[in-house]
Scaffold this active site. Structure first.
Site, PDB file in Angstrom:
ATOM      1  N   THR A  70      48.416 -84.294  13.440  1.00 45.13           N
ATOM      2  CA  THR A  70      48.146 -84.466  14.866  1.00 45.13           C
ATOM      3  C   THR A  70      46.870 -83.719  15.255  1.00 45.13           C
ATOM      4  O   THR A  70      45.779 -84.170  14.936  1.00 45.13           O
ATOM      5  CB  THR A  70      49.359 -84.079  15.722  1.00 45.13           C
ATOM      6  OG1 THR A  70      49.648 -82.685  15.546  1.00 45.13           O
ATOM      7  CG2 THR A  70      50.578 -84.902  15.351  1.00 45.13           C
TER       8      THR A  70
ATOM      9  N   GLU B  54      52.331 -81.163  12.368  1.00 46.76           N
ATOM     10  CA  GLU B  54      52.138 -81.169  13.823  1.00 46.76           C
ATOM     11  C   GLU B  54      51.064 -80.140  14.238  1.00 46.76           C
ATOM     12  O   GLU B  54      50.468 -79.467  13.407  1.00 46.76           O
ATOM     13  CB  GLU B  54      53.475 -80.894  14.523  1.00 46.76           C
ATOM     14  CG  GLU B  54      54.172 -82.148  15.016  1.00 46.76           C
ATOM     15  CD  GLU B  54      53.472 -82.754  16.230  1.00 46.76           C
ATOM     16  OE1 GLU B  54      52.421 -82.229  16.658  1.00 46.76           O
ATOM     17  OE2 GLU B  54      53.982 -83.746  16.757  1.00 46.76           O
ATOM     18  N   HIS B  55      50.876 -80.018  15.529  1.00 46.84           N
ATOM     19  CA  HIS B  55      49.783 -79.261  16.141  1.00 46.84           C
ATOM     20  C   HIS B  55      49.795 -77.770  15.776  1.00 46.84           C
ATOM     21  O   HIS B  55      50.827 -77.169  15.510  1.00 46.84           O
ATOM     22  CB  HIS B  55      49.854 -79.394  17.669  1.00 46.84           C
ATOM     23  CG  HIS B  55      51.124 -78.810  18.236  1.00 46.84           C
ATOM     24  ND1 HIS B  55      51.251 -77.487  18.600  1.00 46.84           N
ATOM     25  CD2 HIS B  55      52.324 -79.379  18.454  1.00 46.84           C
ATOM     26  CE1 HIS B  55      52.463 -77.261  19.049  1.00 46.84           C
ATOM     27  NE2 HIS B  55      53.150 -78.397  18.974  1.00 46.84           N
ATOM     28  N   ASP B  56      48.605 -77.183  15.746  1.00 46.46           N
ATOM     29  CA  ASP B  56      48.421 -75.731  15.641  1.00 46.46           C
ATOM     30  C   ASP B  56      49.044 -75.137  14.379  1.00 46.46           C
ATOM     31  O   ASP B  56      49.602 -74.036  14.400  1.00 46.46           O
ATOM     32  CB  ASP B  56      48.978 -75.026  16.887  1.00 46.46           C
ATOM     33  CG  ASP B  56      48.274 -75.482  18.150  1.00 46.46           C
ATOM     34  OD1 ASP B  56      47.076 -75.202  18.287  1.00 46.46           O
ATOM     35  OD2 ASP B  56      48.920 -76.165  18.971  1.00 46.46           O
TER      36      ASP B  56
ATOM     37  N   ASN C  28      52.828 -74.894  15.182  1.00 46.94           N
ATOM     38  CA  ASN C  28      52.724 -73.435  15.110  1.00 46.94           C
ATOM     39  C   ASN C  28      53.431 -72.857  13.881  1.00 46.94           C
ATOM     40  O   ASN C  28      54.286 -71.972  13.977  1.00 46.94           O
ATOM     41  CB  ASN C  28      53.278 -72.801  16.391  1.00 46.94           C
ATOM     42  CG  ASN C  28      52.382 -73.065  17.580  1.00 46.94           C
ATOM     43  OD1 ASN C  28      51.242 -72.618  17.635  1.00 46.94           O
ATOM     44  ND2 ASN C  28      52.897 -73.844  18.527  1.00 46.94           N
TER      45      ASN C  28
END
Length: 217
Positions: free
Chosen positions: A121, A139-141, A159
């Site tokens: 992402t 996924e993000h971060d 995260n």
């Protein structure tokens, strides 16, 4: 780097046989002249219509444009072979299936493999020689180190920080961390098939089950 000229898939076992067809689709699109396997264990044979060369034959090939992708699931072996190629000044290419989805602000090191139906992402940092097998996502971060392997169907939520040489088994789920407290998977850890990871994993640990619990390390 895109594959071009003479490109070798280093490793003719299961991982390599899954990667080669993705590169074969690129023969005309990216200017590949020839695609081979490199595998000292079965050189001289033909596998799935492609010749298998020894590493020495590949190094000696007089090709101006030459590159290699290391298709070995074991991250430690992958690193050893990468150092061998670097010593011989052979550049690495990356392999990206046409069904791969990549969104925004993603940085990826050399030698990555993204199989069909994988997704990245946004706001993701990935190191060198990452393997992302069929149906896996990031996924993000997230921050992922060098020589990390995702087996098919890994769900890496937001995260999460994954250190070098981590192996994550098929269908494993990594619970999302937070910006203030990312979930951390330590260097050299192994996540078992189908594990549901809900907390940090220590370096070198082996965790299995739902919720994941440490076996050793």
């Amino acid at each position: 780097m895109k594959a071009e000229g003479l490109c070798a898939v280093y490793g003719a076992s299961g991982s390599g046989r899954g990667v080669a067809p993705i590169l074969e689709e690129s023969l005309s699109d990216e200017g590949l002249d020839k695609l081979i396997f490199v595998d000292d264990g079965c050189h001289g044979k033909e596998i799935n219509g492609l010749p298998v060369w020894s590493y020495e034959k590949f190094v000696a090939a007089g090709q101006d444009r030459k590159s290699v992708i290391i298709a070995i699931a074991d991250g430690k072996v992958r690193e050893r072979l990468a150092l061998r190629c670097e010593a011989d000044n052979i550049p690495f290419c990356s392999v990206v299936a046409k069904q791969h989805v990549r969104m925004k602000d993603v940085s990826i090191g050399e030698g990555a493999i993204f199989s069909p139906f994988t997704t990245l992402t946004s706001n993701i940092r990935i190191g060198r020689h990452f393997h992302c097998n069929i149906g896996s996502y990031v996924e993000h971060d997230c921050i992922i180190g060098d020589f990390v392997t995702f087996a098919p169907g890994v769900k890496c939520n937001g995260n999460i920080h994954i250190d070098d040489h981590v192996y994550i088994g098929a269908g494993a789920v990594l619970r999302q961390g937070t910006p203030e407290k990312p979930m951390r998977i330590g260097r050299g850890a192994t996540i078992g098939m189908g594990a549901v990871v809900t907390k940090d994993v220590a370096p070198g640990a082996i965790v299995v089950g739902n919720p994941a619990k440490q076996l050793s390390g």
